[in-house]
Design a protein around this motif. Structure first.
Motif, short mmCIF file in Angstrom:
data_model
loop_
_atom_site.label_atom_id
_atom_site.label_comp_id
_atom_site.label_asym_id
_atom_site.label_seq_id
_atom_site.Cartn_x
_atom_site.Cartn_y
_atom_site.Cartn_z
N GLY A 356 1.03 -1.74 0.07
CA GLY A 356 -0.43 -0.15 0.03
C GLY A 356 1.11 1.37 0.10
O GLY A 356 0.35 2.48 0.10
N ARG A 357 2.44 1.06 0.17
CA ARG A 357 3.24 1.95 0.30
C ARG A 357 3.04 2.99 -1.65
O ARG A 357 3.47 2.01 -2.83
CB ARG A 357 4.84 1.95 0.20
N PRO A 358 3.54 4.22 -1.37
CA PRO A 358 4.08 4.64 -2.87
C PRO A 358 5.30 3.94 -3.37
O PRO A 358 6.22 4.20 -3.33
CB PRO A 358 3.98 6.20 -2.55
N ILE A 359 5.64 3.87 -4.77
CA ILE A 359 6.07 3.87 -5.13
C ILE A 359 7.28 4.85 -6.30
O ILE A 359 6.41 5.03 -7.10
CB ILE A 359 6.26 2.10 -5.45
N ASP A 418 -4.53 7.00 -11.20
CA ASP A 418 -3.61 6.52 -9.69
C ASP A 418 -3.40 5.27 -10.17
O ASP A 418 -4.35 4.00 -10.76
CB ASP A 418 -4.05 6.68 -8.72
N PHE A 419 -2.19 4.09 -10.36
CA PHE A 419 -2.05 3.07 -10.22
C PHE A 419 -1.66 1.98 -9.31
O PHE A 419 -0.29 2.84 -8.92
CB PHE A 419 -0.67 2.93 -10.93
N ILE A 420 -1.78 0.59 -9.32
CA ILE A 420 -1.54 0.11 -8.21
C ILE A 420 -1.19 -1.11 -8.60
O ILE A 420 -1.67 -1.51 -9.10
CB ILE A 420 -2.39 -0.50 -7.01
N LEU A 421 0.51 -1.39 -8.47
CA LEU A 421 0.70 -1.80 -9.02
C LEU A 421 0.92 -3.73 -8.43
O LEU A 421 1.22 -2.97 -7.23
CB LEU A 421 2.40 -2.01 -9.22
N ASP A 422 0.97 -4.67 -9.45
CA ASP A 422 0.89 -6.12 -8.07
C ASP A 422 2.57 -7.18 -8.30
O ASP A 422 3.15 -6.05 -9.58
CB ASP A 422 0.26 -7.33 -8.93
N GLY A 428 9.15 -8.78 -6.41
CA GLY A 428 8.60 -7.92 -5.76
C GLY A 428 7.78 -7.94 -4.04
O GLY A 428 7.24 -6.75 -3.51
N GLN A 429 7.71 -8.87 -3.42
CA GLN A 429 7.50 -8.83 -1.97
C GLN A 429 8.74 -7.67 -1.57
O GLN A 429 8.53 -7.88 0.37
CB GLN A 429 7.84 -10.21 -1.00
N MET A 430 10.12 -7.65 -1.95
CA MET A 430 10.87 -6.58 -1.23
C MET A 430 10.25 -5.12 -0.98
O MET A 430 9.84 -4.87 -1.14
CB MET A 430 11.56 -6.64 -1.61
N GLU A 431 10.01 -4.83 0.66
CA GLU A 431 9.20 -4.10 1.12
C GLU A 431 10.83 -2.26 0.07
O GLU A 431 11.83 -2.27 0.57
CB GLU A 431 9.30 -3.16 2.02
N LEU A 432 10.28 -1.27 -0.54
CA LEU A 432 11.43 -0.68 -0.20
C LEU A 432 11.19 0.43 1.14
O LEU A 432 10.19 0.53 1.83
CB LEU A 432 10.87 0.53 -1.33
N LEU A 433 13.08 -0.02 1.50
CA LEU A 433 13.52 0.77 2.55
C LEU A 433 13.02 2.32 2.82
O LEU A 433 13.79 2.80 1.60
CB LEU A 433 14.30 0.38 2.99
N ARG A 434 13.02 3.28 3.91
CA ARG A 434 12.80 4.20 3.48
C ARG A 434 13.49 5.48 5.48
O ARG A 434 12.81 4.38 5.77
CB ARG A 434 10.94 5.16 3.31
N ASN A 435 14.50 6.21 4.44
CA ASN A 435 14.59 6.97 5.52
C ASN A 435 14.02 7.81 6.43
O ASN A 435 13.25 8.32 5.84
CB ASN A 435 16.36 7.02 5.31
N ASP A 436 14.79 8.56 7.11
CA ASP A 436 13.99 9.69 7.69
C ASP A 436 13.13 10.94 7.27
O ASP A 436 12.05 11.78 7.57
CB ASP A 436 14.28 10.50 8.79
#
Length: 491
Positions: A356-359, A418-422, A428-436
């Motif tokens: 559900g996160r933006p990419i 908007d687009f929701i990509l599978d 694709g299972q790896m979540e995007l890491l984000r810093n502060d």
């Protein structure tokens, strides 16, 4: 026992210090190593201006702001309009010229300095030192927006729905020296890397003003932009050059969108669209006269930023008394070209279905060989397109996800999409890491962890060994204590 604890604490301290010294990034940055060969003459394509310089008299300069006065005007504006602006210079890029002038930028927004899922536009003035009208007109624009916010609907629309960045002077050195190029006598609009010729690819020959703009575009997520010039009255769009150096119409993949943007400016101008030299007051750069190393082509190719080159005054250095009239002739054009980012094209965000996160994916249009990237922070994209067209496939994609496509009919108003990509398998299972800061972390971090996995395992083994030794010694002492004579409890 005290000695064992002290030894254990000492070892832990050494290990923590070792962890602190581990590298945080695995990649090293280096300058571009150009492929192919040139004639070795880095003055090609008029980068160095050896021709006679026109004489600019004191009478011509009178009434124009000096570099010092312009800097004061920028900071005065920031103090007068702090609720919708910020002034910045060296937060992300090295904004000093050859003569060490600082290049100050005005950002105008209802939330200046904050990342938002909104388009961003930049104006750049005074690219050529002997074309100073842009620096004056841009200060008029900033002050008009400040004075008319919440009073004029167009001013309010711009301030509340986008981020406008204004660089009044790219070339303060040339202005101070009263010639076209910078202090090194290099034409800054011939100094950018070019798609056809590699003459400007060597970073050692690139001017500091050029590097500053390139770094700025890499840091900000600009949707579109315009640079202000003088000496003609026309809105110029890419491509600026041709592969064979000949003069003819050479359109870029987004030719229709650029024609639309240029027409928005020209038709809103007092008399630009009435030009007898340029039909409709617009022109393709290569059709007018080819140049190489230009800023607008580089912005489009490397920044995904739709840039126009606007010639806003027939005279390069008109009398200062004419500046208010020139501003009035260009005011509505400047406002409408900025507002076109909001009122036209397609806008939206790209999300991952599994989190559900933006990419930060990208958007392409079938039949247009040009890609627009979404931002790292909010996954928002803003795609300029010509209205009144049917687009068969708008495709959103990102590595590790399955692309999605849809078709749209773009009328005169903007479309929100908007687009929701599978996810596409395990990747694709790896979540995007984000810093502060909300910035996407590179996969280099995973390479660092993998490269030092053996060290983490070794540390765990050492800690476990010391723990077992400590526990065994403690148990031995406890056993001795249990079998020794117990002292009576004093009461």
């Amino acid at each position: 026992m005290a000695i064992s604890r002290l030894l254990l604490h000492f070892i832990l301290l050494l290990l923590l210090r070792a962890f602190a010294l581990l590298p945080t990034q695995a990649a090293a940055r280096s300058g571009h190593n150009p492929s192919g060969t040139d004639d070795g003459n880095h003055g090609s394509f008029s980068r160095n201006l050896l021709e006679d310089k026109p004489r600019i008299t004191e009478e011509m300069v009178h009434g124009y702001m000096s570099n010092s006065e312009l800097e004061i005007a920028v900071h005065t504006f920031g103090s007068r309009c702090p609720n919708i602006s910020r002034i910045y210079s060296s937060k992300f890029v090295y904004w000093r010229t050859v003569l060490l002038f600082l290049q100050w930028v005005i950002e105008i927004s209802d939330k200046p300095g904050k990342k938002e899922a909104e388009p961003a536009f930049k104006f750049i003035g005074n690219v050529h030192g002997d074309e100073p009208v842009g620096r004056e007109i841009l200060m008029h624009l900033a002050n008009w927006l400040c004075d008319n916010y919440l009073k004029d609907p167009l001013a309010t629309l711009i301030v509340e729905n986008m981020h406008l960045h204004i660089l009044p002077t790219m070339n303060p050195d040339g202005f101070a020296l009263r010639w076209r190029g910078n202090a090194n006598n290099v034409d800054l609009n011939r100094d950018f890397p070019d798609q056809f010729f590699s003459v400007n690819n060597d970073i050692n020959y690139r001017q500091p003003e050029t590097r500053a703009i390139m770094n700025w575009v890499k840091q900000e997520h600009f949707t579109a932009s315009a640079s202000l010039h003088g000496g003609a009255l026309v809105a110029n769009y890419p491509w600026d050059g041709t592969r064979d150096k000949s003069k003819y119409y050479y359109g870029c993949p987004d030719d229709k969108a650029f024609q639309y943007m240029a027409s928005v400016y020209s038709q809103s101008h007092y008399n630009m669209s009435l030009s007898k030299e340029f039909e409709g007051g617009i022109t393709n750069g290569a059709f007018w006269y080819p140049i190489y190393g230009g800023m607008q082509d580089w912005n489009y190719i490397h920044g995904g930023c739709f840039e126009l080159t606007l010639e806003i005054s027939d005279t390069k250095w008109p009398k200062a008394a004419e500046l208010p009239v020139i501003w009035e002739h260009n005011r509505m054009s400047m406002l409408k070209i900025v507002a076109s980012l909001i009122k036209s094209g397609i806008h939206g965000r790209i999300f991952a279905a599994n989190t559900g996160r933006p990419i930060p994916g990208s958007v392409m249009i079938k039949g247009i060989d040009s890609k627009v990237r979404a931002s790292n922070t909010y996954g928002d994209y803003h795609r300029m397109l010509a209205p009144g067209e049917k687009y068969e496939a708008v495709v959103a994609s990102m590595e590790g996800f399955r692309p999605k496509a849809t078709h749209i009919v773009l009328e005169q108003e903007a479309v929100s999409l908007d687009f929701i990509l599978d996810p596409d398998g395990a990747d694709g299972q790896m979540e995007l890491l984000r810093n502060d800061c909300g910035c996407r972390c590179d996969n280099e971090l995973f390479h660092v962890l993998e490269a030092h996995l053996w060290l983490y395992l070794l540390v765990m083994f050492v800690l476990l060994t010391f723990y077992l030794l400590f526990k065994r010694r403690t148990a031995s002492r406890l056993l001795t204590y249990r079998h020794s004579p117990r002292r009576p409890i004093a009461v």
